[in-house]
Design a protein around this motif. Structure first.
Motif, short mmCIF file in Angstrom:
data_model
loop_
_atom_site.label_atom_id
_atom_site.label_comp_id
_atom_site.label_asym_id
_atom_site.label_seq_id
_atom_site.Cartn_x
_atom_site.Cartn_y
_atom_site.Cartn_z
N PRO A 28 0.83 -1.21 0.00
CA PRO A 28 0.00 0.00 0.00
C PRO A 28 0.86 1.26 0.00
N ALA A 29 0.57 2.19 -0.89
CA ALA A 29 1.37 3.41 -1.01
C ALA A 29 0.48 4.58 -1.39
N LYS A 30 0.81 5.73 -0.85
CA LYS A 30 0.19 6.97 -1.29
C LYS A 30 1.09 7.57 -2.36
N MET A 31 0.52 7.90 -3.47
CA MET A 31 1.33 8.41 -4.56
C MET A 31 0.55 9.43 -5.38
N SER A 32 1.27 10.13 -6.24
CA SER A 32 0.65 11.07 -7.17
C SER A 32 1.29 10.86 -8.53
N VAL A 33 0.68 11.45 -9.54
CA VAL A 33 1.27 11.42 -10.87
C VAL A 33 1.43 12.84 -11.39
N LYS A 34 2.46 13.02 -12.17
CA LYS A 34 2.78 14.33 -12.76
C LYS A 34 2.92 14.15 -14.26
N PHE A 35 2.45 15.11 -15.03
CA PHE A 35 2.46 15.02 -16.49
C PHE A 35 3.43 16.05 -17.07
N THR A 36 4.28 15.61 -17.99
CA THR A 36 5.23 16.50 -18.66
C THR A 36 5.03 16.43 -20.16
N ASP A 37 4.83 17.58 -20.78
CA ASP A 37 4.64 17.67 -22.22
C ASP A 37 6.00 17.63 -22.91
N ASN A 38 6.26 16.55 -23.64
CA ASN A 38 7.54 16.41 -24.34
C ASN A 38 7.57 17.12 -25.68
N ARG A 39 6.48 17.74 -26.07
CA ARG A 39 6.43 18.49 -27.33
C ARG A 39 5.98 19.92 -27.05
N ALA A 40 6.46 20.47 -25.95
CA ALA A 40 6.01 21.80 -25.51
C ALA A 40 6.25 22.88 -26.55
N SER A 41 7.34 22.76 -27.31
CA SER A 41 7.68 23.81 -28.29
C SER A 41 6.70 23.86 -29.46
N SER A 42 5.84 22.84 -29.59
CA SER A 42 4.92 22.80 -30.73
C SER A 42 3.48 23.15 -30.35
N ARG A 43 3.26 23.67 -29.16
CA ARG A 43 1.89 24.00 -28.75
C ARG A 43 1.30 25.11 -29.62
#
Length: 215
Positions: free
Chosen positions: A82-97
């Motif tokens: 059992p673990a408390k955790m979170s997730v984080k999102f990183t945009d690997n194509r940020a320069s193309s937004r």
């Protein structure tokens, strides 16, 4: 005098020899080990690929962004305890937004779709479906904007600018679990055709890293 010195030297040597002779052998007992947190492994169905296949250029209307069908990808996180955790999102194509293309209020919810011949292809938005479960029990999608110090419920869209996302109870606190099952909605929008190099193939090339963080 010489006899006294000799007797003194002999006594010192005899005392040292006796100390050496009676020195006890020793052995060392060591206590070792490592305290490790539970290990959690994320997994995305279909290798994490959301494939829209072939999109005819003729289906794009001049002056309009083209919104594609919303797709879903299954996310599971399996922990060995059992673990408390979170997730984080990183945009690997940020320069193309493409600013505002996904219709979200701010660009932290807008992920890039890559670029071809210097032209940005489009963007996509991500959101958790409302039916996340932890260890088979319904959980609430929650988020933190201050690195986990406080948590809020009602999260809809996922952003890439530092927010953490977790799964909690009715009081919006992360809960420990061994198995998470969630669905991520992918809403994809293509740039206007006049902004794309349509004399050649234009691949969609979105890429997002999902990082597990322990709380």
């Amino acid at each position: 005098m010489r006899n006294a010195i000799a007797r003194t030297a002999f006594t010192a040597i005899a005392t040292l020899a006796a100390a050496v002779a009676f020195a006890a052998p020793t052995a060392e007992l060591k206590v070792t080990g490592v305290i490790k947190p539970p290990a959690c492994t994320p997994n995305l169905a279909a290798g994490g690929v959301v494939d829209y296949g072939i999109i005819p250029a003729s289906s794009l209307a001049a002056g309009q962004n083209k919104k594609l069908e919303t797709r879903q990808v299954d996310l599971s996180i399996t922990c060995d305890g059992p673990a408390k955790m979170s997730v984080k999102f990183t945009d690997n194509r940020a320069s193309s937004r493409v600013a505002g293309i996904t219709g979200r209020a701010t660009d932290p919810y807008n992920f890039g779709l890559g670029a071809v011949a210097g032209k940005n292809v489009g963007g996509y938005a991500l959101s958790f479906d409302a039916n996340s479960t932890v260890d088979g029990v319904a959980a609430r999608n929650i988020y933190s904007g201050d690195n986990g110090r406080t948590w809020n419920g009602g999260v809809v869209y996922l952003q890439h600018d530092g927010q953490l996302f977790s799964f909690g109870n009715g009081s919006n606190q992360p809960v420990a679990f061994k198995q998470l099952n969630a669905k991520i909605n992918v809403e994809t929008t293509l740039n206007k055709p006049e902004n794309l190099p349509l004399s050649q193939d234009v691949p969609l090339d979105g890429s997002t890293t999902i990082e597990v963080n322990y709380l």
